[in-house]
Scaffold this motif. Structure first.
Motif, PDB file in Angstrom:
ATOM      1  N   LEU A 151      49.079  38.184  45.635  1.00 27.02           N
ATOM      2  CA  LEU A 151      47.733  38.159  45.211  1.00 27.02           C
ATOM      3  C   LEU A 151      47.382  39.725  45.324  1.00 27.02           C
ATOM      4  N   ARG A 152      47.934  40.344  46.335  1.00 31.92           N
ATOM      5  CA  ARG A 152      47.725  41.889  46.614  1.00 31.92           C
ATOM      6  C   ARG A 152      47.780  42.641  45.272  1.00 31.92           C
ATOM      7  N   GLU A 153      49.009  42.391  44.564  1.00 29.95           N
ATOM      8  CA  GLU A 153      49.429  42.750  43.460  1.00 29.95           C
ATOM      9  C   GLU A 153      48.683  42.595  42.079  1.00 29.95           C
ATOM     10  N   ARG A 154      48.256  41.159  42.158  1.00 29.13           N
ATOM     11  CA  ARG A 154      47.442  40.711  41.098  1.00 29.13           C
ATOM     12  C   ARG A 154      46.017  41.314  41.204  1.00 29.13           C
ATOM     13  N   LEU A 155      45.734  41.725  42.499  1.00 33.04           N
ATOM     14  CA  LEU A 155      44.304  42.502  42.458  1.00 33.04           C
ATOM     15  C   LEU A 155      44.485  43.707  41.833  1.00 33.04           C
ATOM     16  N   VAL A 156      45.497  44.517  41.853  1.00 33.48           N
ATOM     17  CA  VAL A 156      45.616  45.654  41.670  1.00 33.48           C
ATOM     18  C   VAL A 156      45.905  45.592  39.816  1.00 33.48           C
TER      19      VAL A 156
END
Length: 272
Positions: A151-156
């Motif tokens: 999810l953190r990567e998808r936020l980026v």
């Protein structure tokens, strides 16, 4: 309005707009694990791991059953939680989850970047504002760590799409600072380095764009022993040549990507 669960930040559950108590941190940890595995069977062992890690008490299985029963009481009949094969399966029927909304909006933004950058920007912004904080929110829950990392990567990714869309819409001058900040936060993502360079270049700041490349190259060589990828090197070369395709009025991109018509493969290559 029905039942809504938010996990992108401090956990919140509401029913018809009214906040619902969840029965304490352990019940919240169980619910977080179920939500992050929505629609899939979550073994009891995974829930035990979420609560105690490698040192569960002898009563761990009973405690999980108690917390599941508590959640069912707190969240009511629209909380469709099945007992299946030694585990539990949370169904999405009658349930809204911010995590799923976020993912749908990011996919929409990515899909529409080329054909409708304004719409992609709106979808990316809606995805970003779904975040009220980190999904882990300080909770030590190893059962969801991979989901949280993704999810953190998808936020980026959402921030990259928003930046890309703004560049396509001609907001390069306003994007320079945002691109620099995002590239500094994620220094090994070459798609962000390219976006920063392009924002500078289109803002008549060619020397700064070239300097940004040299800084990125130095970091990669010194810390990882590798040169920048072919897409970023190609962008640098085109800037040196002052390629007209770099200008905002250049030909449209063949497909979605971070560097408009110039290097359309950068974002897709970084996301694989």
């Amino acid at each position: 309005m029905g039942l809504r669960i938010e996990v992108l930040g401090p956990m919140v559950a509401t029913r018809d707009g009214q906040r619902v108590g969840l029965g304490g941190p352990k019940a919240e940890a169980v619910l977080a694990t179920l939500v992050h595995h929505l629609g899939r069977v979550v073994p009891v062992g995974m829930l035990i791991e979420a609560l105690w890690g490698d040192t569960p008490p002898p009563s761990a299985r009973n405690v999980v059953q108690v917390k599941v029963s508590l959640l069912r009481r707190c969240l009511g009949p629209t909380f469709k939680l099945r007992t299946v094969n030694g585990g539990y399966q949370l169904m999405d029927t009658g349930l809204t989850v911010d995590l799923d909304e976020f993912e749908r909006m990011v996919r929409s933004a990515e899909a529409n970047l080329q054909s409708d950058p304004a719409g992609a920007a709106r979808a990316a912004q809606r995805a970003i504002v779904r975040w009220r904080g980190d999904p882990a929110d300080g909770r030590e829950n190893r059962a969801i760590r991979h989901s949280v990392a993704r999810l953190r990567e998808r936020l980026v990714d959402a921030r990259v799409v928003l930046l890309d869309a703004r560049l396509r819409l001609g907001e390069h001058r306003a994007c320079c600072a945002d691109a620099a900040e995002l590239a500094d936060e994620h220094p090994i993502r070459e798609d962000l380095r390219g976006l920063h360079m392009l924002a500078l270049y289109r803002s008549s700041r060619q020397i700064e764009a070239l300097a940004a490349y040299e800084r990125a190259r130095s970091m990669l060589v010194e810390e990882f022993g590798v040169e920048p990828g072919p897409e970023l090197r190609a962008l640098h070369l085109r800037m040196l040549r002052q390629d007209p395709a770099l200008d905002l009025g250049g030909p449209p991109p063949d497909r979605g990507g971070a560097l408009s018509a110039v290097v359309p493969t950068v974002v897709s290559a970084q996301r694989r």
